[in-house]
Write an enzyme that holds these catalytic residues in place. Sequence first.
Site, PDB file in Angstrom:
ATOM      1  N   GLY A 159       0.598  -5.032   0.863  1.00  8.86           N
ATOM      2  CA  GLY A 159      -0.603  -5.087   0.021  1.00  8.86           C
ATOM      3  C   GLY A 159      -0.337  -5.771  -1.323  1.00  8.86           C
ATOM      4  N   GLU A 176      -0.582  -9.358  -0.586  1.00  8.14           N
ATOM      5  CA  GLU A 176      -2.000  -9.629  -0.299  1.00  8.14           C
ATOM      6  C   GLU A 176      -2.837  -9.640  -1.583  1.00  8.14           C
ATOM      7  OE1 GLU A 176      -1.871  -6.453   2.610  1.00  8.14           O
ATOM      8  OE2 GLU A 176      -2.619  -7.812   4.141  1.00  8.14           O
ATOM      9  N   ALA A 193       0.869  -1.184   0.000  1.00  7.22           N
ATOM     10  CA  ALA A 193       0.000   0.000   0.000  1.00  7.22           C
ATOM     11  C   ALA A 193       0.905   1.232   0.000  1.00  7.22           C
ATOM     12  CB  ALA A 193      -0.872  -0.019   1.241  1.00  7.22           C
ATOM     13  N   GLU A 211       4.871  -5.079   6.979  1.00  8.01           N
ATOM     14  CA  GLU A 211       4.174  -4.003   7.693  1.00  8.01           C
ATOM     15  C   GLU A 211       4.691  -3.809   9.120  1.00  8.01           C
ATOM     16  OE1 GLU A 211       2.698  -6.426   5.946  1.00  8.01           O
ATOM     17  OE2 GLU A 211       1.052  -5.643   4.721  1.00  8.01           O
TER      18      GLU A 211
HETATM   19  N1  CAA Z   1       4.630   3.172  -0.666  1.00 10.47           N
HETATM   20  C1  CAA Z   1       5.055   4.350  -1.218  1.00 10.47           C
HETATM   21  N2  CAA Z   1       6.224   4.468  -1.883  1.00 10.47           N
HETATM   22  C2  CAA Z   1       6.983   3.373  -2.001  1.00 10.47           C
HETATM   23  C3  CAA Z   1       6.598   2.123  -1.474  1.00 10.47           C
HETATM   24  C4  CAA Z   1       5.358   2.054  -0.766  1.00 10.47           C
HETATM   25  N3  CAA Z   1       4.903   0.904  -0.240  1.00 10.47           N
HETATM   26  N4  CAA Z   1       7.566   1.218  -1.736  1.00 10.47           N
HETATM   27  C5  CAA Z   1       8.520   1.882  -2.443  1.00 10.47           C
HETATM   28  N5  CAA Z   1       8.160   3.160  -2.610  1.00 10.47           N
HETATM   29  C6  CAA Z   1       8.911   4.218  -3.306  1.00 10.47           C
HETATM   30  C7  CAA Z   1      10.088   4.713  -2.499  1.00 10.47           C
HETATM   31  O1  CAA Z   1       9.684   5.695  -1.559  1.00 10.47           O
HETATM   32  C8  CAA Z   1      10.966   5.282  -3.596  1.00 10.47           C
HETATM   33  O2  CAA Z   1      10.443   6.537  -3.979  1.00 10.47           O
HETATM   34  P1  CAA Z   1      11.452   7.820  -4.111  1.00 10.47           P
HETATM   35  O3  CAA Z   1      12.339   7.456  -5.273  1.00 10.47           O
HETATM   36  O4  CAA Z   1      10.537   8.954  -4.382  1.00 10.47           O
HETATM   37  O5  CAA Z   1      12.201   7.903  -2.834  1.00 10.47           O
HETATM   38  C9  CAA Z   1      10.743   4.333  -4.767  1.00 10.47           C
HETATM   39  O6  CAA Z   1       9.505   3.678  -4.485  1.00 10.47           O
HETATM   40  C10 CAA Z   1      11.820   3.266  -4.895  1.00 10.47           C
HETATM   41  O7  CAA Z   1      11.937   2.615  -3.644  1.00 10.47           O
HETATM   42  P2  CAA Z   1      13.342   2.412  -2.895  1.00 10.47           P
HETATM   43  O8  CAA Z   1      14.278   3.510  -3.223  1.00 10.47           O
HETATM   44  O9  CAA Z   1      13.041   2.165  -1.447  1.00 10.47           O
HETATM   45  O10 CAA Z   1      13.827   1.056  -3.616  1.00 10.47           O
HETATM   46  P3  CAA Z   1      14.779  -0.069  -3.042  1.00 10.47           P
HETATM   47  O11 CAA Z   1      15.065  -0.977  -4.184  1.00 10.47           O
HETATM   48  O12 CAA Z   1      15.913   0.526  -2.287  1.00 10.47           O
HETATM   49  O13 CAA Z   1      13.896  -0.859  -1.936  1.00 10.47           O
HETATM   50  C11 CAA Z   1      11.904  -1.951  -1.146  1.00 10.47           C
HETATM   51  C12 CAA Z   1      12.781  -1.582  -2.351  1.00 10.47           C
HETATM   52  C13 CAA Z   1      12.645  -2.935  -0.223  1.00 10.47           C
HETATM   53  C14 CAA Z   1      10.644  -2.636  -1.677  1.00 10.47           C
HETATM   54  C15 CAA Z   1      11.546  -0.678  -0.335  1.00 10.47           C
HETATM   55  O14 CAA Z   1      11.062   0.303  -1.247  1.00 10.47           O
HETATM   56  C16 CAA Z   1      10.500  -0.888   0.707  1.00 10.47           C
HETATM   57  O15 CAA Z   1      10.798  -1.398   1.761  1.00 10.47           O
HETATM   58  N6  CAA Z   1       9.233  -0.467   0.430  1.00 10.47           N
HETATM   59  C17 CAA Z   1       8.148  -0.514   1.365  1.00 10.47           C
HETATM   60  C18 CAA Z   1       7.618  -1.940   1.524  1.00 10.47           C
HETATM   61  C19 CAA Z   1       6.524  -1.969   2.568  1.00 10.47           C
HETATM   62  O16 CAA Z   1       6.729  -1.676   3.713  1.00 10.47           O
HETATM   63  N7  CAA Z   1       5.303  -2.356   2.149  1.00 10.47           N
HETATM   64  C20 CAA Z   1       4.149  -2.453   3.005  1.00 10.47           C
HETATM   65  C21 CAA Z   1       3.324  -1.218   2.909  1.00 10.47           C
HETATM   66  S1  CAA Z   1       2.006  -1.163   4.090  1.00 10.47           S
HETATM   67  C22 CAA Z   1       0.812  -2.167   3.472  1.00 10.47           C
HETATM   68  O17 CAA Z   1       0.926  -2.724   2.401  1.00 10.47           O
HETATM   69  C23 CAA Z   1      -0.416  -2.313   4.334  1.00 10.47           C
HETATM   70  C24 CAA Z   1      -1.402  -3.326   3.871  1.00 10.47           C
HETATM   71  O18 CAA Z   1      -1.529  -4.395   4.416  1.00 10.47           O
HETATM   72  C25 CAA Z   1      -2.304  -3.024   2.760  1.00 10.47           C
END
Ligand code: CAA
Length: 257
Positions: free
Chosen positions: A108, A111, A65, A131
């Site tokens: 998400g 999921e 998400a 998460e």
């Molecule tokens: N939401 C918003 N933006 C996100 C995102 C997310 N879930 N995941 C990645 N992005 C964005 C980053 O902010 C970044 O944007 P900027 O260039 O503007 O900074 C861009 O995508 C590229 O990401 P990274 O630079 O972080 O890429 P990476 O290769 O270094 O890392 C990753 C990749 C490990 C997937 C890392 O991006 C990450 O940990 N992302 C978040 C994953 C996460 O926590 N997901 C769960 C979300 S909560 C949820 O999903 C609730 C639910 O149950 C519905």
Amino acid sequence: MTYTSILTSKQDLYAIVQFNRPDVLNAINITLMKELVDALEHFDTDDEVRAIIVTGNEKAFAAGADIKEMANASAMEMLLRDQFARWDRIRKIKKPIIAAVSGFALGGGCELAMTCDIIIASESARFGQPEISIGVMPGAGGTQRLTRAVGKAKAMEMVLTGRMISGEEAMRWGLVNKVVPVEYYLEEAKTLAKEIASKPPVAVRLAKEAVLKAFDTTIEGGLEFERKNFYLLFASEDQKEGMKAFVEKRKAEWKGK
Ligand code: CAA
């Protein structure tokens, strides 16, 4: 409808919905989810479509998400947005949905893949429920669908540590159907979609419905449901044609009714 966060296409007898927010690893914001559900519901009523592929790109299926969209939300705002209500509509899609997953399928994204009926993964796929590392927990079915797919022990490990697993591990654990080299994952999903599309659509629909019933009923209720769907298919022209074609040693021609 013109979409901004997804791309859609139709080929042969299947459709493809591709997430299109590559700059943020296809993070699922409200717009993307609205468009996804709209496209799925549209294809569900399109007679030229018999299976739907949902995919992202090589680097990310979806990294969860959109964290930026919800970072400052209050509990009341989250409750009133009720964004997960839209996810429930995916469960109501009658046609088979195949997730073609490469790269990150996190939170998400994982999921969403699990809400689909079949998952084809690339060797670079990474599944996870991270998460916990941002102070929350899965909210779109992760604790329920993951547990049903891989069992309590593995689900606890993934949900409580946020650790990612590879496509290969996901397959061993029963989460995905097949893992293929990255250059083939979409092709593999298309091959499967074509194969399902070549089957009688009403039987496919009732069979999908019956398998999903196993998730929310007792064995007795499920068997009863299955039997009724089985009997119901004898009211279809495709059942008559399918069995007649078998006896006559020829290929069946489906009418979809
Ligand atoms: N939401 C918003 N933006 C996100 C995102 C997310 N879930 N995941 C990645 N992005 C964005 C980053 O902010 C970044 O944007 P900027 O260039 O503007 O900074 C861009 O995508 C590229 O990401 P990274 O630079 O972080 O890429 P990476 O290769 O270094 O890392 C990753 C990749 C490990 C997937 C890392 O991006 C990450 O940990 N992302 C978040 C994953 C996460 O926590 N997901 C769960 C979300 S909560 C949820 O999903 C609730 C639910 O149950 C519905």
